[in-house]
Each structure stands twice: as structure tokens, then as C-alpha cells.
Design a protein around this motif. Sequence first.
Motif, PDB file in Angstrom:
ATOM      1  N   UNK A 121      10.731  37.285 -19.586  1.00  0.00           N
ATOM      2  CA  UNK A 121      10.259  38.210 -19.636  1.00  0.00           C
ATOM      3  C   UNK A 121      11.163  39.558 -20.061  1.00  0.00           C
ATOM      4  N   UNK A 122      12.725  38.591 -20.714  1.00  0.00           N
ATOM      5  CA  UNK A 122      13.779  39.303 -20.771  1.00  0.00           C
ATOM      6  C   UNK A 122      13.492  39.720 -22.527  1.00  0.00           C
ATOM      7  N   UNK A 123      12.691  38.640 -23.057  1.00  0.00           N
ATOM      8  CA  UNK A 123      12.291  39.140 -24.698  1.00  0.00           C
ATOM      9  C   UNK A 123      12.207  40.062 -24.691  1.00  0.00           C
ATOM     10  N   UNK A 124      12.897  41.248 -25.837  1.00  0.00           N
ATOM     11  CA  UNK A 124      13.144  41.597 -26.628  1.00  0.00           C
ATOM     12  C   UNK A 124      13.438  42.552 -27.826  1.00  0.00           C
ATOM     13  N   UNK A 125      12.734  43.743 -28.107  1.00  0.00           N
ATOM     14  CA  UNK A 125      13.154  43.922 -29.324  1.00  0.00           C
ATOM     15  C   UNK A 125      13.362  45.450 -29.779  1.00  0.00           C
ATOM     16  N   UNK A 126      14.288  44.967 -29.954  1.00  0.00           N
ATOM     17  CA  UNK A 126      15.736  45.919 -30.972  1.00  0.00           C
ATOM     18  C   UNK A 126      15.634  47.100 -31.413  1.00  0.00           C
ATOM     19  N   UNK A 127      14.540  46.288 -32.100  1.00  0.00           N
ATOM     20  CA  UNK A 127      14.414  46.743 -34.066  1.00  0.00           C
ATOM     21  C   UNK A 127      14.444  47.913 -34.096  1.00  0.00           C
TER      22      UNK A 127
END
Length: 845
Positions: free
Chosen positions: A129-135
Motif C-alpha cells: 500500500x506504500x505504492x505512490x505517485x509523486x508526479x
Amino acid sequence: MAAPCAALAAPTANDASDKGLTSLRTVVLSDIHLLSSSLYSECEDFIHAANSDRKMFRESGAILDKALEDAVAFGAQLILVPGDLTKDGERLCHEEVAQRFEAALSRLQKKGIEAQVLVINGNHDVNNSYAMDFSVGSAQPTTHTSPQDFVDIYAELTYQNPATPITRYSTELGQGGGLSYVTRVCKGLTVIAVDSCKYSADQTHAADDEHETGGMVGESLLAWVCEQAKKARKAGDVVIAMQHHGIAPHYSMEPRVMGEYLVDDYQRIASAYADAGISCVLTGHMHANDVMSLTSAAGNTIYDIETCATSTYPSETRQGTVELSRSGATLNVDLLLPCHSLGAVGFTDAETGAGIADITAYGRKHLLTRDVVTTVGESMGASMLLGKIAEAGGTKEAIASLMGIPADGLAGKLLGLAATILPTSKEERIDTLMKHKLPGKLKAWFDTKESVVRLATDEQGQNGLSFVIGPKGIDGLIDRVCAVFDENLKTPEGRSLVGDLISRLLGALADSKVDATHALLDLASTAYALHTYGNEAPEAWFVAAAQALAEKDPEAHGALLNVHDGSPHSMHAGVMRAAGSSTTDGSLIALLTAAITSAWPAFVDERLVGSALYKKLGDVATNITDIIATERGVPTEGNSDTTMQFALIMLSGAMTTGVSIAKDPMNPTIVELIKELAGMGMSFDIVKALKGLPTLLLTMPLPASDGAKTTVADKLKPVAIFAQGFIESLSTDNGFAEDREPALKASATDPDYKEPSTPKDDDTKGDDTKGDDTTNGGVVAPISGKDDHSPKDPGNGTQGKGGRSGDKRLLPGTGDESPLGLTIAAGIGALALAVRKKLDGHVVE
């Protein structure tokens, strides 16, 4: 859980002898940790994430491209990937990894090479669940990868590739081990890919479908792995396994400090693998090049060949061969997997515009930076410290635990500091110089017999007054102060304060010099670099600095301040005075003491003063009447309650100012009391007092079981010994000398082999037993090497490293039989051969 699939891949699927295969060009690359360039921007959240990790996320795609480019140039026929393909299991990242591998296979096909790619998941890859989009300018959740997604994404590469038929452990996904499979790469070689990760409710500590760092091989999966290995051995194959987590410690303290990098119950798992006939396991996770062995109680040895990450120093792959040769019914397999440096990588730093001429040298500079240390400390350190406080039962209990005393003894211990500040006899008492309306001068001393502070006027008879300050009232004040800490530390501001303090302390500690040219950060980074690179060979400065960490010269840490220097104000000024500067002796206690005393004052000025915590602490009620008037067990020397109340009112400032500053003269807040004392002539700088607090705590005398003098700083001695031991353990390779160029030999017996007829006039043809002789009856061993075994493990096996060149002695065997069984079998075989030759008319010499 669905019943595990039992069938082994068809023996005829890839037959080395049919294809004329004598060698498989093999590449191992691990811990890719790809972060798609479309998932990040240089926003604050991403910079914080990048600084919280040793991995090179920005460069990860370019590094993978170069690794695959080199694999294609090498003409790889077998590519093995033991997990952690993505940063945090982002589906998009998995898709890009798969696309890159598929493109590499296409390029190999154009060269006429039908290569096989075998992947298995790592702890970051599934249900994360730490999958992140920083864009988008901040960290926002993005689609993560489920077990079924993993199979779907890598279907063409591995899970449904007709050129590489596999047999799955279980067709029902979502439970532990569900991504495991077995495949016969060619006749003579079977690979078992083991899903050792925890990401499902049946295996995680929290009983939920969320990834964890640690690994395990459940009972059902273990039974299946061993069954497949035995079937493959029976079919005449050498068996290797591949999984993310290690099966043997790669440095002595790994089980204690980084146990999550090993599968749970690793000794038993490794022994079961070895006894089932698995020769070696290819692993990752630790981001290091290292080879370790473990020998089961039955005498079978298995190797754990760990490969470093492409995403961290030294950013290498293993690139070598699996050599297959036959000698009669014996199939000999030589596994040669040297490390391969990637060199220049096509990445350009957006800020500097510079490229990367050598990713290994570039990665060394980014391995363990000050930013990583302080950022990780700020987040993880705060969580750990607050967790320890909660575990202890609160701030008061945590402080008492650190000091090695019960919580109810804390007040007495703090009050005992007065013994180091005040005279300890009535005859030597000192003038407090307080402005008051009491008859005579108010003097103070510490009564060692009663363990209280005494305040008394020098008037005799009815006009004389005497007061005591004892632990009971102090204990109540401590309770109220600690309650404020407990409440405030739960707030975002409180956590931020703790994180910032830890970050400052770690930064100061990292900058501490261990010798004239090296800082503690250099020492820690070098220890880690030595291990990750492999073939550890520390330089002299490193050895000397590491050994010094656990040594302690008491004079170098600053002694308790000589605050009673004879001047009338010494009892106040001394408390505030910082520890005198001292030349560090290089021990961790000295470095830590210096770091605390240098980082804390700036923290007080820049963060603590003005915070909500600071204000709330100032509002804590002192209850002066409890502290001074009602101390039980200590005589008040005949003073009536009326006289005592009258004296306390004067002490609180009412008789000096006309009207007390405090709303409740008998119960002023800490801030009000300080103001009152200032009006009475006592200069008390609370900020200065706070800055001096670490010095008092670190040098506070504590009880010792043997009666010897000890301090809080002395309590850190085990920490120093532990740190020194960890650095030495991490940087020492006392076994397999060739972590970077392992060369192992294994063998198997072909059950379908039929010995060709032998002409009677040549008794040497058809009787070449070289394979059996050099492999100790078909077991795995270094081609040349020495096995420096450690003592027996607490579990089922003996762990050690093997492979120092120059010694031709083979290792204890691994496989289906124990050495005793092999010896008996060899003897029976030799006897049978002698009888046959005798019957043929030949004499056996």
C-alpha cells in the motif's frame, strides 16, 4: 489453501543433450527497485522519500537498461531475478520492468538465442500500500500489485511462457507462497522459484493482506519444494532454488539485527532444502554480494549465493555460466557466477547535467549519505522512540528504565543531584541570597542522612525557621510534567519535535570524527560498502576506528560538573553550565555524549522554546506546599502549620512584591514560580537550565550492583559494544573468500543412462568415474576451496562459508544421501565392479 500442484515439468521440455547444450550463459540481477520516471517529480514528498532510502530511484531505470544491454551483449540464455523488481509494488513499475525484459528477449532472439527469464517476487512487489505517485506534486496512492496482477504482468516472461513450461505451487493465489513454481531449464538442471514473501493474511503479523519485510516458507510450501527437489534429483537433475530472502546468515549478527532479511527459522529451512538435494539458493534482499553455506545435521551442505542490488552500490549483476558435462551416468554441473560491473549508465542528473561514467563509483557516493541518516532518523527514529516510551508505560517510566531505577525512585535520584551542587553538612551550608522578609539569612544544604534538601534561617530559637524539600513532593511534580509530555508527544507537533531532535542528534553523531580525517558516517558507510561489494578487505584506519568504538576513557566524556566552586551563586549557575569540551577518544560513548551536548542546545533555541509543549510545561502547577511543607518522614522542627504557611507565602513573593504574581500563591505554575524567584533575587534562566539538562542526566550518579560509581553515560556501554560488534561483523568475511567469483560444482546421476559395451582388451573405456570422484558422490562443492565452518547452529545445521582458493579439499556433501550413505554406496559399487571385471578375466589393481 488449494492443494499444491504435484507434477514436475516434463523432462523432455528442454533437453540439453538433445540441443547439444554444454553451457548456459547465465545472468542474475536482483533488487531492481524500478521507479517509473512518470511516477515522480522533484516535489518535497519525493525528495523526502529519496532521502529516506539508500536506493537510487531516479537512476533505477537507466541502471536496469544497462544491465539488460550487457546481458544481451553477453548472449544470456538464462536470466534469473530473485525479487524486488519495483520501488513499492506499483503496477506501472512492474509493467515497465516486464516490457524492458521482453525487449531484451527480442534482441536476443535476433541474435538467434532463445533465452529464458525466471522472476520471483520480493517483499516490496506485492500487496504494498506504500505504492505512490509523486508526479502530481505530492505523494498520492497509485495502483499497487496483487498476486494475480504479478502473474498476469509476468505471464509472457515466466508464468505462461510455452518455451519455459513451469509447474505452479498453487493455482489459487492470495495465500502464502502462491507465486512459487518449478521448471526444468534443460535436462540436467531444475530451478525452483520460491515465493518467500509475507503479504497475505495467513502469514503476516497483522493478519492482513499487506506486505512485510520479513520472509517465511510455510510448512505446505516447504514440503512441496522438497518434493520437487527430490523428483528432480531422481530424474537426474542438479537442483538450484531462487528466492528473495536468505537461508543462511551472511554476517554473524544478521539474525540478531536484521533477521527479517532471512526466512523465519532459516536453519530448519536450509537443512530441509539441503537434505532434499538442492545445491544452492540464489537470493537478494540484503543488496550485497555474498556467499554463505549451511550444513544440515545429516551432513548435507547448501549454498546461499546472494546478489547485490542494481539500485544500490555496487550496482552489479552476476554474469557467468552453468557448465554441463557428462561422465558416464554422471552429469557434472559447474556453476560459475562472477560479479559483473555495469560501468557507464545512460542517466543525466537534471540539476548538474552530468552523466554517470561508472555507476559503481557513483553509487558509492550515494550509498549512505548524511541526508539518508538524518531523514531516516527523523521518521523511523521518532516512531521507534515513541514506541519505546509507550511500551515502557510513559515518559516517566521510560526515563527511569534508561537510568536503571524504578519509576518511583526517579524523584529521589533527581533530588540527589543536589548532593553534587550543595554542601552536605549544616556547618557548610551556603547563603541562597534570596530577598525575603524572613528573619535572618536563608541558607541551604543537602542532608545526606535523610536525602533531602534543607532550607533554614540562621536565626535561633522561636524566630528560626527550617524547611525541607524531599522526594514525595518532587515525585508529584515529575508526574505532572511527564503527563504533559505523554499527552503532547501524541500530537503531530510532538512527533515533529521528537523527529527533529533525533535528526539533529544523528547529524551531529554522523559528523563526529573517529580519527583526524574520517567521521563516524565514513566508518558506517564503509562497513556497509565492504559487505555489499563482497570479498571484504578493510583498510587499517577502518579497523582501528571500529575497534575504538567500544573503548572508553572516562575523562574524555566529561565528568559531573564541579558546580560548587565556593561562590554564593554556584548552586544556581552551576546547573546551567554546559560540560567542558574534551578531546574525544573515539569511543561511541564519547561521540554520542558530544553529539547530544552539541545538538541539544540548538534544538532548545530553535524548536522547543515557543512550541506548545514548552508553554504547557510552563503551565504545570508546582504545588509548593506539597514539595516543602508536607514532606512525610522528615521533621519540620517544631514549626506550626500557621508558621509554615506564613513562611511559604513570604517565599512565594507575596511579602516582597506586596501581591503575589501567582494566582494561587500556594500553587504557582512553573513559570509563575520562576518569576517569583526572580523577584526574590534568584536568577534562574529556564532556557539555560534546559540546555544543561543532558549534561546533568548523562553524568548523574547511578546505583551499581558492585557499589562502583556509574552514570547514565556508562549505561550506554552495551550500546557501544553492540555497535562495534555490528560494524566488525558486517565488514568481516571469515569464510567464503570469493563472494564475487563463486565457483561451485554439483552432480547428478542419470537414471536412464546405459553403459556402452566395453572392449575386453581395454579395461579403461566406459569406466570413467571422474565425475563421482571429484564431486564426493554427486554433491555440491566449490571447484576449489576450503570450507571454514562455524560451530553448530542452535538449530538443525552448521553454518559457515566455503571457498578459499588453494585448498582442494571438498566440502561436506549436499543431496539425497548423507556422507556415510555415500561411502557405503561407493564401496558396494566398487566391489560390484571388481567382481564384474574378475568374471571378465581382468584383475583389478
